[in-house]
Design a protein around this motif. Structure first.
Motif, PDB file in Angstrom:
ATOM      1  N   ILE A 178      66.181 -86.176  15.429  1.00  0.00           N
ATOM      2  CA  ILE A 178      64.701 -85.616  14.729  1.00  0.00           C
ATOM      3  C   ILE A 178      63.647 -86.599  15.431  1.00  0.00           C
ATOM      4  O   ILE A 178      62.922 -86.740  16.031  1.00  0.00           O
ATOM      5  N   ASN A 179      63.539 -88.116  15.064  1.00  0.00           N
ATOM      6  CA  ASN A 179      63.205 -89.205  15.657  1.00  0.00           C
ATOM      7  C   ASN A 179      61.963 -89.309  16.864  1.00  0.00           C
ATOM      8  O   ASN A 179      61.138 -89.806  16.918  1.00  0.00           O
ATOM      9  N   SER A 180      63.775 -88.989  17.781  1.00  0.00           N
ATOM     10  CA  SER A 180      62.735 -89.629  18.570  1.00  0.00           C
ATOM     11  C   SER A 180      61.571 -88.770  19.399  1.00  0.00           C
ATOM     12  O   SER A 180      61.385 -88.740  21.092  1.00  0.00           O
ATOM     13  N   HIS A 181      61.775 -87.364  19.053  1.00  0.00           N
ATOM     14  CA  HIS A 181      60.634 -86.782  19.454  1.00  0.00           C
ATOM     15  C   HIS A 181      59.630 -86.759  19.618  1.00  0.00           C
ATOM     16  O   HIS A 181      58.396 -86.751  19.869  1.00  0.00           O
ATOM     17  N   ARG A 182      58.809 -87.224  18.409  1.00  0.00           N
ATOM     18  CA  ARG A 182      57.590 -88.397  18.507  1.00  0.00           C
ATOM     19  C   ARG A 182      57.161 -87.337  18.013  1.00  0.00           C
ATOM     20  O   ARG A 182      55.282 -87.546  18.127  1.00  0.00           O
ATOM     21  N   ARG A 183      57.800 -86.304  17.194  1.00  0.00           N
ATOM     22  CA  ARG A 183      55.973 -85.491  16.663  1.00  0.00           C
ATOM     23  C   ARG A 183      56.345 -85.774  15.280  1.00  0.00           C
ATOM     24  O   ARG A 183      55.087 -85.155  13.931  1.00  0.00           O
ATOM     25  N   ILE A 184      57.354 -85.399  14.522  1.00  0.00           N
ATOM     26  CA  ILE A 184      57.702 -85.961  13.309  1.00  0.00           C
ATOM     27  C   ILE A 184      58.414 -87.361  12.607  1.00  0.00           C
ATOM     28  O   ILE A 184      58.881 -87.949  13.379  1.00  0.00           O
ATOM     29  N   VAL A 185      58.362 -87.991  11.693  1.00  0.00           N
ATOM     30  CA  VAL A 185      59.033 -89.379  11.326  1.00  0.00           C
ATOM     31  C   VAL A 185      60.004 -89.107  10.003  1.00  0.00           C
ATOM     32  O   VAL A 185      58.860 -88.688   8.707  1.00  0.00           O
ATOM     33  N   LEU A 186      61.073 -88.715  10.148  1.00  0.00           N
ATOM     34  CA  LEU A 186      61.341 -88.976   8.938  1.00  0.00           C
ATOM     35  C   LEU A 186      62.809 -89.860   8.017  1.00  0.00           C
ATOM     36  O   LEU A 186      62.280 -90.729   9.402  1.00  0.00           O
ATOM     37  N   SER A 187      62.290 -90.212   7.034  1.00  0.00           N
ATOM     38  CA  SER A 187      62.994 -91.245   6.705  1.00  0.00           C
ATOM     39  C   SER A 187      64.132 -91.639   6.073  1.00  0.00           C
ATOM     40  O   SER A 187      64.717 -89.511   6.392  1.00  0.00           O
ATOM     41  N   SER A 188      64.980 -91.740   5.359  1.00  0.00           N
ATOM     42  CA  SER A 188      66.312 -91.721   5.317  1.00  0.00           C
ATOM     43  C   SER A 188      67.000 -92.516   3.981  1.00  0.00           C
ATOM     44  O   SER A 188      65.696 -93.434   3.606  1.00  0.00           O
ATOM     45  N   MET A 189      67.415 -92.297   2.994  1.00  0.00           N
ATOM     46  CA  MET A 189      67.870 -92.772   1.771  1.00  0.00           C
ATOM     47  C   MET A 189      69.261 -92.506   1.122  1.00  0.00           C
ATOM     48  O   MET A 189      69.771 -91.788   1.832  1.00  0.00           O
ATOM     49  N   ALA A 190      70.211 -92.928   0.200  1.00  0.00           N
ATOM     50  CA  ALA A 190      71.518 -92.630  -0.524  1.00  0.00           C
ATOM     51  C   ALA A 190      71.141 -91.792  -1.711  1.00  0.00           C
ATOM     52  O   ALA A 190      70.279 -92.282  -2.221  1.00  0.00           O
ATOM     53  N   VAL A 191      71.549 -91.190  -1.634  1.00  0.00           N
ATOM     54  CA  VAL A 191      72.094 -90.286  -3.010  1.00  0.00           C
ATOM     55  C   VAL A 191      73.197 -89.906  -2.637  1.00  0.00           C
ATOM     56  O   VAL A 191      74.095 -88.931  -1.747  1.00  0.00           O
ATOM     57  N   ASP A 192      73.509 -90.073  -3.832  1.00  0.00           N
ATOM     58  CA  ASP A 192      74.976 -90.140  -4.387  1.00  0.00           C
ATOM     59  C   ASP A 192      76.091 -90.368  -3.276  1.00  0.00           C
ATOM     60  O   ASP A 192      76.908 -89.848  -3.041  1.00  0.00           O
ATOM     61  N   ASN A 193      75.476 -91.828  -3.255  1.00  0.00           N
ATOM     62  CA  ASN A 193      76.450 -92.286  -2.487  1.00  0.00           C
ATOM     63  C   ASN A 193      76.542 -92.192  -0.982  1.00  0.00           C
ATOM     64  O   ASN A 193      77.392 -92.141  -0.082  1.00  0.00           O
ATOM     65  N   ARG A 194      76.083 -90.761  -0.389  1.00  0.00           N
ATOM     66  CA  ARG A 194      75.120 -90.446   1.078  1.00  0.00           C
ATOM     67  C   ARG A 194      74.631 -90.680   1.558  1.00  0.00           C
ATOM     68  O   ARG A 194      73.168 -90.422   1.144  1.00  0.00           O
ATOM     69  N   HIS A 195      74.486 -90.737   3.268  1.00  0.00           N
ATOM     70  CA  HIS A 195      73.299 -91.114   3.440  1.00  0.00           C
ATOM     71  C   HIS A 195      72.400 -89.613   4.133  1.00  0.00           C
ATOM     72  O   HIS A 195      73.421 -87.877   4.028  1.00  0.00           O
ATOM     73  N   THR A 196      71.298 -89.436   3.269  1.00  0.00           N
ATOM     74  CA  THR A 196      70.566 -87.929   3.168  1.00  0.00           C
ATOM     75  C   THR A 196      68.825 -88.702   3.875  1.00  0.00           C
ATOM     76  O   THR A 196      68.209 -89.531   3.667  1.00  0.00           O
ATOM     77  N   LEU A 197      69.169 -87.504   5.079  1.00  0.00           N
ATOM     78  CA  LEU A 197      67.534 -87.671   5.276  1.00  0.00           C
ATOM     79  C   LEU A 197      66.263 -87.375   4.470  1.00  0.00           C
ATOM     80  O   LEU A 197      66.776 -86.409   2.923  1.00  0.00           O
ATOM     81  N   ARG A 198      64.805 -87.476   4.565  1.00  0.00           N
ATOM     82  CA  ARG A 198      64.297 -87.037   3.656  1.00  0.00           C
ATOM     83  C   ARG A 198      62.725 -87.044   4.680  1.00  0.00           C
ATOM     84  O   ARG A 198      61.994 -88.013   4.951  1.00  0.00           O
ATOM     85  N   LEU A 199      62.144 -85.858   4.532  1.00  0.00           N
ATOM     86  CA  LEU A 199      60.882 -85.422   4.748  1.00  0.00           C
ATOM     87  C   LEU A 199      60.110 -85.581   3.879  1.00  0.00           C
ATOM     88  O   LEU A 199      59.828 -84.642   2.487  1.00  0.00           O
ATOM     89  N   CYS A 200      58.708 -86.167   3.462  1.00  0.00           N
ATOM     90  CA  CYS A 200      57.819 -86.472   3.060  1.00  0.00           C
ATOM     91  C   CYS A 200      56.927 -86.023   3.240  1.00  0.00           C
ATOM     92  O   CYS A 200      56.230 -86.342   4.414  1.00  0.00           O
ATOM     93  N   VAL A 201      55.747 -84.843   2.606  1.00  0.00           N
ATOM     94  CA  VAL A 201      54.684 -84.288   3.127  1.00  0.00           C
ATOM     95  C   VAL A 201      53.813 -84.874   1.603  1.00  0.00           C
ATOM     96  O   VAL A 201      53.444 -85.031   1.119  1.00  0.00           O
ATOM     97  N   VAL A 202      53.076 -86.621   2.808  1.00  0.00           N
ATOM     98  CA  VAL A 202      51.800 -87.014   2.315  1.00  0.00           C
ATOM     99  C   VAL A 202      50.698 -87.229   2.841  1.00  0.00           C
ATOM    100  O   VAL A 202      49.698 -87.242   1.858  1.00  0.00           O
TER     101      VAL A 202
END
Length: 172
Positions: free
Chosen positions: A122-146
């Motif tokens: 997703i981030n390689s498209h260079r159109r949007i940048v998402l981040s990740s975090m751990a939720v319930d010990n699982r790798h979870t992607l995060r889209l934050c609209v700021v």
């Protein structure tokens, strides 16, 4: 930028003794006396000035829009069979990850690795940048609209990229 530097200097007089030689006749101008915080930026001004100029209502409206966009992301991605969307957004961040094939730890680990690769694609498209975090010990992607510049069109584009990359992985 000021017209009367003497008035501004007088307003900020009383700086430390380590600045006594600045601004002497024929020397470099003493910009420390021309702003209130010497070498520190005025952090509060960034919040105060837009509030003063545009009012609290404009900020409420913008925050409502960003929260609505995060809800839209949540609702759209909830309809993608390959993804799980573990929580509704509280503010302006929506989270999602690949759904494990079954309830085993091994399946969750494979899904986490797939989510990591999805984030890179997703981030390689260079159109949007998402981040990740751990939720319930699982790798979870995060889209934050700021950003105040992010509106429905950009989120639509982001969702197209996310869904296309999710489907591309499933087809592979």
């Amino acid at each position: 930028m000021v017209r009367d530097t003497a008035a501004l200097r007088a307003a900020h007089d009383g700086t430390g003794s380590y600045l006594q030689e600045m601004g002497a006749e024929g020397s470099v101008p003493d910009s420390a006396h021309l702003r209130p915080e010497l070498t520190h930026e005025i952090r509060g001004l960034r919040a105060w000035l837009p509030l003063y100029l545009h009012g609290v209502g404009a900020f409420r409206k913008a925050l409502d829009e960003k929260r609505d966009l995060a809800e839209h992301v949540h609702d759209t991605l909830s309809g993608v069979a390959e993804l799980e969307v573990p929580q509704r957004p509280d503010l302006s961040a929506a989270i999602f990850r690949f759904r494990p094939a079954d309830g085993s730890r091994a399946a969750a680990e494979r899904a986490d690795e797939t989510s990591r690769r999805l984030l890179q694609r997703i981030n390689s498209h260079r159109r949007i940048v998402l981040s990740s975090m751990a939720v319930d010990n699982r790798h979870t992607l995060r889209l934050c609209v700021v950003s105040h510049r992010t509106h429905h069109g950009r989120i639509t584009e982001a969702l197209k990229i996310i869904i296309a990359e999710t489907k591309r992985h499933t087809a592979a």
